[in-house]
Design a protein around this motif. Structure first.
Motif, PDB file in Angstrom:
ATOM      1  N   LEU A  94       0.817  -1.219   0.000  1.00  0.00           N
ATOM      2  CA  LEU A  94       0.000   0.000   0.000  1.00  0.00           C
ATOM      3  C   LEU A  94       0.848   1.265   0.000  1.00  0.00           C
ATOM      4  CD1 LEU A  94      -2.784  -1.033   2.546  1.00  0.00           C
ATOM      5  CD2 LEU A  94      -3.070  -0.671   0.082  1.00  0.00           C
ATOM      6  N   LYS A  95       2.082   1.154   0.420  1.00  0.00           N
ATOM      7  CA  LYS A  95       2.953   2.333   0.450  1.00  0.00           C
ATOM      8  C   LYS A  95       3.096   2.929  -0.946  1.00  0.00           C
ATOM      9  CE  LYS A  95       7.290   4.008   2.403  1.00  0.00           C
ATOM     10  NZ  LYS A  95       8.487   3.656   3.214  1.00  0.00           N
ATOM     11  N   ASP A  96       3.342   2.088  -1.944  1.00  0.00           N
ATOM     12  CA  ASP A  96       3.454   2.556  -3.330  1.00  0.00           C
ATOM     13  C   ASP A  96       2.105   3.034  -3.857  1.00  0.00           C
ATOM     14  OD1 ASP A  96       6.139   2.016  -3.417  1.00  0.00           O
ATOM     15  OD2 ASP A  96       5.906   0.044  -4.347  1.00  0.00           O
ATOM     16  N   VAL A  97       1.056   2.324  -3.486  1.00  0.00           N
ATOM     17  CA  VAL A  97      -0.279   2.642  -3.988  1.00  0.00           C
ATOM     18  C   VAL A  97      -0.755   3.993  -3.461  1.00  0.00           C
ATOM     19  CG1 VAL A  97      -2.684   1.884  -4.069  1.00  0.00           C
ATOM     20  CG2 VAL A  97      -0.848   0.186  -4.153  1.00  0.00           C
ATOM     21  N   VAL A 145      -6.942   9.775  -3.468  1.00  0.00           N
ATOM     22  CA  VAL A 145      -7.805   8.744  -2.872  1.00  0.00           C
ATOM     23  C   VAL A 145      -7.422   8.547  -1.412  1.00  0.00           C
ATOM     24  CG1 VAL A 145      -8.508   6.313  -2.942  1.00  0.00           C
ATOM     25  CG2 VAL A 145      -8.063   7.556  -5.080  1.00  0.00           C
ATOM     26  N   MET A 146      -8.411   8.506  -0.510  1.00  0.00           N
ATOM     27  CA  MET A 146      -8.161   8.244   0.907  1.00  0.00           C
ATOM     28  C   MET A 146      -8.176   6.740   1.162  1.00  0.00           C
ATOM     29  SD  MET A 146      -7.459  10.786   2.912  1.00  0.00           S
ATOM     30  CE  MET A 146      -7.697   9.889   4.453  1.00  0.00           C
ATOM     31  N   LEU A 149      -2.996  -3.392  -8.174  1.00  0.00           N
ATOM     32  CA  LEU A 149      -3.991  -2.774  -7.300  1.00  0.00           C
ATOM     33  C   LEU A 149      -4.349  -1.372  -7.790  1.00  0.00           C
ATOM     34  CD1 LEU A 149      -5.755  -2.614  -4.805  1.00  0.00           C
ATOM     35  CD2 LEU A 149      -3.714  -2.118  -3.437  1.00  0.00           C
ATOM     36  N   ILE A 150      -3.351  -0.608  -8.185  1.00  0.00           N
ATOM     37  CA  ILE A 150      -3.595   0.743  -8.709  1.00  0.00           C
ATOM     38  C   ILE A 150      -4.487   0.679  -9.952  1.00  0.00           C
ATOM     39  CG2 ILE A 150      -2.506   2.727  -9.840  1.00  0.00           C
ATOM     40  CD1 ILE A 150      -0.081   2.257  -7.980  1.00  0.00           C
ATOM     41  N   GLU A 151      -4.184  -0.271 -10.833  1.00  0.00           N
ATOM     42  CA  GLU A 151      -4.965  -0.414 -12.066  1.00  0.00           C
ATOM     43  C   GLU A 151      -6.437  -0.719 -11.759  1.00  0.00           C
ATOM     44  OE1 GLU A 151      -5.429  -3.546 -15.769  1.00  0.00           O
ATOM     45  OE2 GLU A 151      -3.496  -3.425 -14.748  1.00  0.00           O
TER      46      GLU A 151
END
Length: 315
Positions: free
Chosen positions: A159-162, A169-170, A267-269
């Motif tokens: 999640l750090k990269d995301v 986005v929160m 995940l980002i996608e």
């Protein structure tokens, strides 16, 4: 009713079979169904009662994680002694009933000749409906998961990269455990991350799920996560790591998306797809509710339970 060594209470070490014998004498069960492989289970087996263990986790993987992370010699000794009892239970129980098909395969690897039968955890859909939610910033992603086993929790570090690449986005995390500090330390540097701590269940969890836009389960291992079902009943699109039995608890591309393990870009996608298409969010949310109601209602679970134990009932 039935405890023994090792136990936190020293008095349990010297407990007799009296309570157990009285219980069996009073109820005269045809079968015994348990969800722990400890002293009660062992006593039931020794009483020659058909005994079924519902296996709720990957016992063998968790044992390995325990040895990798716990170095205290006393805790390790207790773990070893408990494993001796559990192994005895697994070997001699009538059948092992895992929560999902994935876990059944794991059981067969360790006990290929043991009888098995999958019984998932049911859920009462009537208890999960939209309520007045929390005051959250949108768009947002909500996570509800514990941080008790590092093998599961460490996946959250992606999640750090995301979070860094999706500043608009929160991300809200509800959960707690021994590894909370490790995760919060890595993620709290971002303004679009907020840790809510442990929420009261089910009231506060229901409010939280009502408030989020997308539910995410970012895990290194899970079998039949209950909150994944709850989020779908609340008509939220879900995104979850494709590990363990998670794929059995949702429908990829229908109720949400499965993502690759240790792949923040995936995940980002998937998040981008959902946030760019409000109608897709709504469609997946509706699909998710119908999927859980159809597959995990208690009537279906009860019938499967009866099918598993029926051959062992005396009359």
């Amino acid at each position: 009713i039935c405890n023994g060594f090792p136990s936190r209470k020293i008095s349990d070490w010297f407990q007799t079979q009296k309570k157990f014998d009285e219980l069996i004498s009073d109820f005269k069960p045809d079968v015994v169904f348990v969800d722990r492989q400890l002293h009660f289970t062992l006593s039931s087996i020794q009483a020659k009662l058909p005994t079924f263990i519902q296996l709720r986790g990957d016992y063998w993987a968790e044992k390995e994680w325990f040895h990798e992370t716990v170095k205290n010699p006393i805790q390790r000794l207790i773990g070893f002694l408990k494993n001796e009892v559990s192994t005895n239970c697994f070997k001699n129980t009538t059948a092992i009933i895992p929560l999902c098909k994935y876990l059944e395969k794991i059981v067969k690897q360790h006990y290929p000749d043991k009888k098995t039968g999958v019984i998932s955890s049911g859920i009462d859909a009537s208890k999960w409906y939209p309520v007045k939610g929390m005051n959250l910033k949108h768009p947002c992603v909500g996570l509800v998961q514990r941080a008790t086993i590092w093998g599961k929790t460490q996946e959250m570090l992606i999640l750090k990269d995301v979070i860094e690449k999706m500043p608009g986005v929160m991300f809200y995390w509800a959960g707690d455990g021994p590894y909370t500090k490790k995760i919060v330390k890595e993620l709290s540097e971002f303004k679009n991350f907020h840790w809510l701590g442990r929420l009261q269940y089910p009231e506060e969890v229901s409010k939280f799920l009502s408030s989020i836009d997308v539910y995410a389960l970012i895990s290194g291992m899970d079998l039949a996560p209950l909150t994944l079902k709850e989020a779908q009943l609340m008509e939220k699109p879900v995104i979850a790591t494709d590990v363990g039995g998670i794929y059995e608890m949702m429908e990829d591309k229908e109720t949400g998306f499965l993502i690759k393990e240790n792949d923040p870009e995936d995940l980002i996608e998937k998040l981008t797809i959902l946030f760019d298409d409000k109608s897709l969010q709504e469609k997946m949310g509706i699909n998710g509710k119908q999927f859980v109601i159809k597959k995990f209602n208690w009537d279906i679970i009860a019938k499967k339970f009866i099918e598993n134990i029926k051959p062992y009932i005396k009359n």
